[in-house]
Design an enzyme around this catalytic site. Structure first.
Site, short mmCIF file in Angstrom:
data_model
loop_
_atom_site.label_atom_id
_atom_site.label_comp_id
_atom_site.label_asym_id
_atom_site.label_seq_id
_atom_site.Cartn_x
_atom_site.Cartn_y
_atom_site.Cartn_z
N CYS A 6 37.57 38.63 42.42
CA CYS A 6 37.49 38.16 43.80
C CYS A 6 38.31 36.89 43.94
O CYS A 6 39.50 36.89 43.68
CB CYS A 6 36.00 37.96 44.13
SG CYS A 6 35.68 37.50 45.82
N SER A 7 37.68 35.79 44.31
CA SER A 7 38.43 34.54 44.52
C SER A 7 37.54 33.33 44.30
O SER A 7 37.72 32.32 44.94
CB SER A 7 38.99 34.52 45.93
OG SER A 7 37.93 34.71 46.86
N CYS A 8 36.55 33.45 43.42
CA CYS A 8 35.61 32.35 43.19
C CYS A 8 36.36 31.09 42.78
O CYS A 8 37.27 31.15 41.96
CB CYS A 8 34.59 32.73 42.12
SG CYS A 8 33.62 34.15 42.61
N CYS A 65 39.54 34.17 38.84
CA CYS A 65 38.45 35.07 39.24
C CYS A 65 39.09 36.44 39.39
O CYS A 65 39.77 36.71 40.38
CB CYS A 65 37.81 34.62 40.55
SG CYS A 65 36.54 35.76 41.12
#
Lengths: 98, 124, 221
Positions: free
Chosen positions: C123-125, C120
């Site tokens: 972000c950090s999905c 991701c």
């Protein structure tokens, strides 16, 4: 459904990603903007996160696609293999026919 | 939006999209010119990080904030904070910004409560 | 935000505060979070037990969940077919509770021809429902920067060499979809029971940076 929610593309269609990095919440990474790829999957319309980020103001639903790009065309100096791909999930309002 | 972020102007692009690609914002990391190795060490989550993580999900569950809003306020952090803060520091800063923006809490209230907690912490 | 810069800065690895100091002093952000939680409780906006209960619930999610799904797909072709076409239903059929408002999961299958790598960049999905909280490296600026442009180099750092014959597909989860990689079933596992196969399916193999463990290497562990 409104026009904005109606899917305009089908798997196999060639699309170009629009450009723009305004100082607001967007879901289309800069590295893929301006690139041309192929629709791989149409998922469905989701609530537009670019509106949800501001308390659900603005356009509501956004069709979402997985778009496939050749790594060799995305990067100026890609070191991998010619067949390698990068797939990015992109909302319809970021795409135009190519 | 500055015309050019110093990082991209001052560093040769080790990896780069095409010449005409737009300049990304700080959080938009894909393809940034770095050869920094991946630090694969496992991080044992600290108590406050675990609470921060859970607090965000509680707030979303109550409809007070959303994931998209949290992302927006974290992306709006000054670049040096975005890059300098750890992952959950970014979350904590983001949650605070959102609760203040939505008039759920005020900065003064949080300041006061945090000072009280810090004093009690030192007495322990 | 600038005036609230913490007194202690993170170390160069981007996580953790100096340990000894942190024990003696309540960290800046730890204090802010504790303060926010207490205020929200005092105002009746959340209940006293909400955060702890949520943290416990999140703790209960782990890569073992994803590993069970993968192992079932290895032994049950019908399940695998459903997992690839309608993952949410297939996973619920295994007894997992997936909230209706959780991000949609997609499972992508590694084969002799195609391998996948998940990142991701914005972000950090991450498929938390099946893997728990994402590892530190997945959220790092270095991984987010390099995985899209230098996936083979990144995988090499994890000890994985992807053959030049294989098409490597990087999936950037920028939107509402969370991806889980269905790694290839290791060779020499034809006789193994599902319960034992689960142990071969690592977190990293479901992100795509490594293959599943081979039975020989897991015997040592």
């Amino acid at each position: 459904m409104t026009d904005a929610e109606e899917p305009r593309f089908r798997p196999g269609d060639r699309v170009r990603v629009l450009t723009g990095t305004p100082p607001r919440h967007i879901r289309t990474p800069a590295f893929i903007q301006g690139q041309t790829g192929v629709i791989e999957v149409f998922y469905r319309a989701f609530k537009n996160p670019e509106s949800l980020a501001y308390g659900d103001s603005g356009p509501n639903m956004a069709p979402l696609y997985r778009v496939r790009f050749d790594q060799g065309t995305v990067w100026r100096d890609y070191q991998g293999c010619p067949n390698d791909k990068i797939c990015v999930d992109i909302y319809q309002h970021w795409l135009e026919p190519a | 939006m500055p015309a050019c972020q110093p990082f991209f102007c001052d560093n040769p692009r080790v990896y780069s999209p095409r010449e005409d690609s737009p300049i990304p914002r700080t959080h938009d990391r894909g393809g940034w010119p770095t050869k920094e190795p991946i630090d694969r060490s496992e991080h044992q989550i600290e108590d406050w990080e675990r609470s921060t993580d859970a607090l965000q999900y509680v707030l979303v569950g109550k409809g007070l904030t959303s994931t998209d809003e949290l992302r927006r306020v974290m992306e709006d952090l000054p670049a040096k904070d975005y890059e300098g803060f750890s992952y959950y520091e970014r979350w904590a800063a983001g949650i605070e910004a959102l609760l203040v923006e939505k008039n759920v809490l005020t900065t003064e209230e949080i300041d006061g409560k945090a000072r009280g907690l810090a004093d009690r912490w030192e007495e322990q | 935000m600038t005036e609230k810069t913490p007194h202690q800065k993170s170390d160069s690895t981007g996580h953790g505060r100096p340990d000894a100091e942190a024990r003696e002093q309540l960290g800046y952000f730890a204090g802010r979070v504790m303060a926010m939680e207490s205020l929200l409780i005092e105002k009746g906006i959340i209940q006293g037990s909400d955060v702890q209960r949520m943290a416990d619930e999140i703790d209960s999610q782990s890569p073992t969940d994803g590993a069970r799904v993968v192992a079932r797909a290895w032994v049950d072709p019908d399940f695998k077919a459903r997992l690839l076409t309608d993952p949410m239903t297939a996973i619920r059929d295994l007894g997992y509770e997936l909230a209706s408002n959780m991000p949609r999961l997609e499972v992508v299958e590694n084969t002799e021809q195609v391998n996948h790598l998940i990142v991701c960049t914005l972000c950090s999905c991450y498929p938390r429902a099946l893997l728990g909280r994402p590892p530190q490296w997945y959220k790092s600026l270095a991984y987010r920067a390099r995985a899209v442009v230098d996936p083979r180099g990144v995988m090499k750092e994890f000890g994985t060499e992807v053959s030049e014959e294989v098409e490597l597909r990087v999936l950037d989860s920028t939107a509402d979809i969370r991806f889980l990689v269905l790694p290839q079933r290791p060779k020499g596992t034809e006789e193994m029971r599902e319960d034992d196969l689960v142990k071969l399916v690592t977190r990293d193999s479901m992100i795509g940076v490594t293959p599943a463990r081979s039975p020989a290497s897991s015997a040592v562990l």
